[in-house]
Design a protein around this motif. Structure first.
Motif, PDB file in Angstrom:
ATOM      1  N   ALA A 132      -6.497-117.613  37.880  1.00  0.00           N
ATOM      2  CA  ALA A 132      -6.535-116.365  38.658  1.00  0.00           C
ATOM      3  C   ALA A 132      -6.459-116.686  40.152  1.00  0.00           C
ATOM      4  O   ALA A 132      -5.754-116.016  40.910  1.00  0.00           O
ATOM      5  N   ILE A 133      -7.165-117.733  40.566  1.00  0.00           N
ATOM      6  CA  ILE A 133      -7.137-118.095  41.988  1.00  0.00           C
ATOM      7  C   ILE A 133      -5.721-118.489  42.417  1.00  0.00           C
ATOM      8  O   ILE A 133      -5.234-118.052  43.461  1.00  0.00           O
ATOM      9  N   MET A 134      -5.065-119.311  41.573  1.00  0.00           N
ATOM     10  CA  MET A 134      -3.686-119.715  41.887  1.00  0.00           C
ATOM     11  C   MET A 134      -2.791-118.490  42.086  1.00  0.00           C
ATOM     12  O   MET A 134      -1.961-118.449  42.985  1.00  0.00           O
ATOM     13  N   ASN A 135      -2.974-117.501  41.213  1.00  0.00           N
ATOM     14  CA  ASN A 135      -2.173-116.282  41.295  1.00  0.00           C
ATOM     15  C   ASN A 135      -2.550-115.444  42.506  1.00  0.00           C
ATOM     16  O   ASN A 135      -1.705-114.755  43.076  1.00  0.00           O
ATOM     17  N   GLN A 136      -3.822-115.480  42.868  1.00  0.00           N
ATOM     18  CA  GLN A 136      -4.323-114.502  43.830  1.00  0.00           C
ATOM     19  C   GLN A 136      -4.318-114.976  45.267  1.00  0.00           C
ATOM     20  O   GLN A 136      -4.268-114.157  46.188  1.00  0.00           O
ATOM     21  N   CYS A 140      -3.391-112.778  48.960  1.00  0.00           N
ATOM     22  CA  CYS A 140      -4.156-112.501  50.180  1.00  0.00           C
ATOM     23  C   CYS A 140      -3.207-112.214  51.343  1.00  0.00           C
ATOM     24  O   CYS A 140      -3.617-111.663  52.359  1.00  0.00           O
ATOM     25  N   ARG A 141      -1.934-112.623  51.205  1.00  0.00           N
ATOM     26  CA  ARG A 141      -0.943-112.351  52.257  1.00  0.00           C
ATOM     27  C   ARG A 141       0.058-111.297  51.781  1.00  0.00           C
ATOM     28  O   ARG A 141       1.153-111.182  52.335  1.00  0.00           O
ATOM     29  N   ARG A 149      -6.469-107.299  51.472  1.00  0.00           N
ATOM     30  CA  ARG A 149      -7.872-107.426  51.894  1.00  0.00           C
ATOM     31  C   ARG A 149      -8.798-107.547  50.686  1.00  0.00           C
ATOM     32  O   ARG A 149      -9.762-108.327  50.711  1.00  0.00           O
ATOM     33  N   ALA A 150      -8.482-106.798  49.621  1.00  0.00           N
ATOM     34  CA  ALA A 150      -9.287-106.929  48.399  1.00  0.00           C
ATOM     35  C   ALA A 150      -9.223-108.365  47.885  1.00  0.00           C
ATOM     36  O   ALA A 150     -10.226-108.946  47.461  1.00  0.00           O
ATOM     37  N   MET A 151      -8.031-108.937  47.960  1.00  0.00           N
ATOM     38  CA  MET A 151      -7.853-110.291  47.420  1.00  0.00           C
ATOM     39  C   MET A 151      -8.623-111.340  48.204  1.00  0.00           C
ATOM     40  O   MET A 151      -9.143-112.297  47.635  1.00  0.00           O
ATOM     41  N   GLU A 158     -14.071-115.769  43.136  1.00  0.00           N
ATOM     42  CA  GLU A 158     -13.420-116.451  42.009  1.00  0.00           C
ATOM     43  C   GLU A 158     -13.571-117.969  42.142  1.00  0.00           C
ATOM     44  O   GLU A 158     -13.678-118.683  41.148  1.00  0.00           O
ATOM     45  N   SER A 159     -13.572-118.461  43.362  1.00  0.00           N
ATOM     46  CA  SER A 159     -13.671-119.920  43.473  1.00  0.00           C
ATOM     47  C   SER A 159     -15.091-120.389  43.131  1.00  0.00           C
ATOM     48  O   SER A 159     -15.259-121.480  42.599  1.00  0.00           O
TER      49      SER A 159
END
Ligand code: FE2
Ligand code: FE2
Lengths: 301, 255
Positions: A132-136, A140-141, A149-151, A158-159
């Motif tokens: 999920a972090i890789m995807n998210q 963030c940009r 901003r939510a991301m 998540e980390s």
């Protein structure tokens, strides 16, 4: 301005890395794509509470229980936050949830897999939150302000989840034979579904090209998948676990997506049950609120 | 009274408080992901987390008082049902949302008044735990009493469900205020609190909120099976079977 000119100007803003805000003009298709993607993301957070919630009552230590409870809470918070961000596009949370319960909206297929052992909780944190972090992180940009901003906020949590999951796996891998076996079996179970989280291979990906132009997506599915593998394999080695060898079975991916995964029915049924059993509660809150409002009016007049 | 009795009473007194928090946190933990709406899911989860946090502090303290090297996990996962000293109120199954809320309300009002007084306990550890817990309990009571009012003064159905829950859970409140040897010994030492004063304050919370909720306070009826003495019904055994499953299945493993 005609719509073509508007669209040109919109694309120019995106090309200049400007953020699009809810009040700005945007093409309908951009709005629809975002609603679909963000709602899917919100639903995934909420449905994702279920496989992990499955172990709250059985966590092996009180500390692990507290961490897991807090994690599942975080996911619920992510869901609430993402529904809120999606609402800025002119839909309501209630309508989105209706779609989920009607089976008309998707959520991440990964949550249709079961958590038969405690090690699955470790594997989910490590692999699923990791993927999920890789995807998210690229999101963030993302060009849409509220989503970006939510991301930022969500990625931080998540980390934590990823580290906590890895910590569970580490403890298991240093434990008894039964614990090491449990950890290996959980890795075997979650490896392929985690790789599938990045979506179909680039060649078969429907939405990718347009999403890239809109900067809703910044890297291709296969790029992110490769990056995840590079990142994760050494971690598995450190744990002394064996990463499954072979190829992704895309027919399994399609089956689970089409509703034929091991827990699809249970997940949706659990969400529906909570919703239906909550009906009288929500009705009571509404009735009370309107009675209170009437009382206030009366007192004021 | 013998020093042995005093020490054992102190241990048990803290254990009663610890177990009440632990068992209720476990019950609320069953609900996470299944509550009637997302906001309630998050709120009940927060309460569960607070109670679990308090349980851990209290269990650790109880273990230190006992002096047998039992840590929080040994006390939580390796005791039998008869050794659990929580009031039976908290082990009652979740049932519908009205049961969850009424159970929480009856408990929160009690805990708030207990913690308020324990802040002055002669046991400094216990006083510190209570001082932290009292802020949480106040917040929990605001949440649960708010819902009692909404359910009672909501629809016909919600009102009936809330009243039913109140009737069903009411007998389990008797032991909350009935002082026994342990309560008396701890009060005499300045460690514990005066349950008579707690009851008077509890009554005020209950009566005020029930009046606002247009609910009827149930009649007091005799009830003599006290969880704080290890006398539990049929629900706690299953709760423990689930909670203790891992530690029982894999004895001695570290997690
Ligand atoms: Fe999340
Ligand atoms: Fe997460």
């Amino acid at each position: 301005m005609d719509s073509e000119a508007l669209e040109r100007r919109f694309q120019a803003r995106i090309d200049a890395d400007e953020r699009i805000e809810p009040k700005d003009w945007m093409p309908d298709s951009y709005r629809r794509t975002l609603i679909r993607q963000m709602a899917q993301h919100a639903h995934s957070e909420i449905v994702g509470m279920l496989p992990e919630g499955n172990w709250i009552t059985r966590a092996p230590t009180l500390k692990r229980k507290a961490i897991l409870m807090a994690k599942v809470q975080d996911e619920g918070g992510h869901g609430a936050y993402l529904y809120g961000a999606t609402e800025t596009l002119g839909v309501t949370r209630d309508a989105l949830i209706e779609e989920l319960l009607a089976g008309a909206a998707k959520y991440s297929s990964i949550f249709n897999y079961p958590t038969p052992t405690w090690a699955d909780i470790g594997a989910i944190g490590w692999l699923v939150d990791g993927a999920a972090i890789m995807n998210q992180i690229p999101l963030c940009r993302c060009s849409f302000g509220p989503y970006a901003r939510a991301m930022v906020r969500i990625c931080k949590e998540e980390s934590f989840h990823q580290r906590q999951g890895y910590d569970i796996m580490l403890q298991l891998s240093r434990g008894t034979d039964a614990q090491r076996r449990m950890a290996q079996e959980a890795l075997d179970r979650w490896w392929w579904p985690s790789l599938m989280m990045f979506g179909p291979p680039d060649a078969d990906s429907k939405h990718s090209a347009q999403s890239m132009r809109w900067k809703i997506k910044r890297f291709s599915n296969d790029e992110l998948r490769e990056r995840f593998i590079e990142f994760t394999v050494p971690q598995a080695q450190y744990l002394g676990l064996t990463v499954p060898q072979g190829e992704i079975d895309w027919s399994e991916f399609r089956d689970v997506l089409d509703g034929h995964g091991p827990c699809n029915r249970e997940r949706l049924a659990a969400r529906r049950r909570a919703h239906e059993q909550g009906l009288w509660v929500r009705d009571a809150a509404t009735a009370y609120a309107s009675r209170q409002a009437a009382r206030k009016m009366q007192a004021a007049s | 009274m013998s020093a042995q009795f005093q020490a054992d009473a102190h241990f048990r007194y803290v254990l009663r408080l610890a177990d009440a928090n632990l068992v209720l946190a476990q019950r609320l933990g069953e609900l996470i992901g299944h509550a009637p709406a997302l906001e309630e899911d998050l709120a009940l989860g927060n309460v569960a987390l607070d109670l679990l946090g308090q349980a851990r502090l209290l269990l650790t303290h109880a273990g230190a008082l006992e002096g047998q090297d039992r840590d929080e996990d040994m006390l939580a996962f390796l005791r039998e049902q008869r050794e659990f000293l929580n009031a039976t109120l908290v082990e009652q199954p979740n049932g519908d949302f009205a049961h969850v809320i009424v159970r929480q309300f009856l408990f929160d009002a009690w805990q708030l008044e207990i913690y308020t007084r324990l802040g002055a306990s002669a046991d400094p550890q216990l006083a510190a735990i209570a001082a932290k817990g009292v802020k949480e309990a106040r917040y929990h009571l605001r949440f649960s009493s708010g819902w009692v009012v909404r359910l009672g003064d909501g629809t016909g159905e919600s009102r009936a469900r809330a009243q039913q829950a109140l009737e069903a859970l009411w007998p389990h409140t008797v032991e909350l205020f009935d002082a026994d040897d342990i309560d008396r010994a701890m009060l005499a030492q300045g460690v514990g609190v005066d349950l008579g004063a707690v009851q008077a304050a509890w009554n005020r919370h209950i009566d005020t909120t029930l009046a606002e909720a247009t609910l009827t306070r149930p009649a007091d009826r005799p009830w003599r099976w006290y969880g704080k003495r290890g006398q539990h019904g049929e629900h706690l055994g299953r709760l423990l079977a689930e909670m203790q499953y891992m530690q029982r299945t894999y004895p001695g493993a570290a997690w």
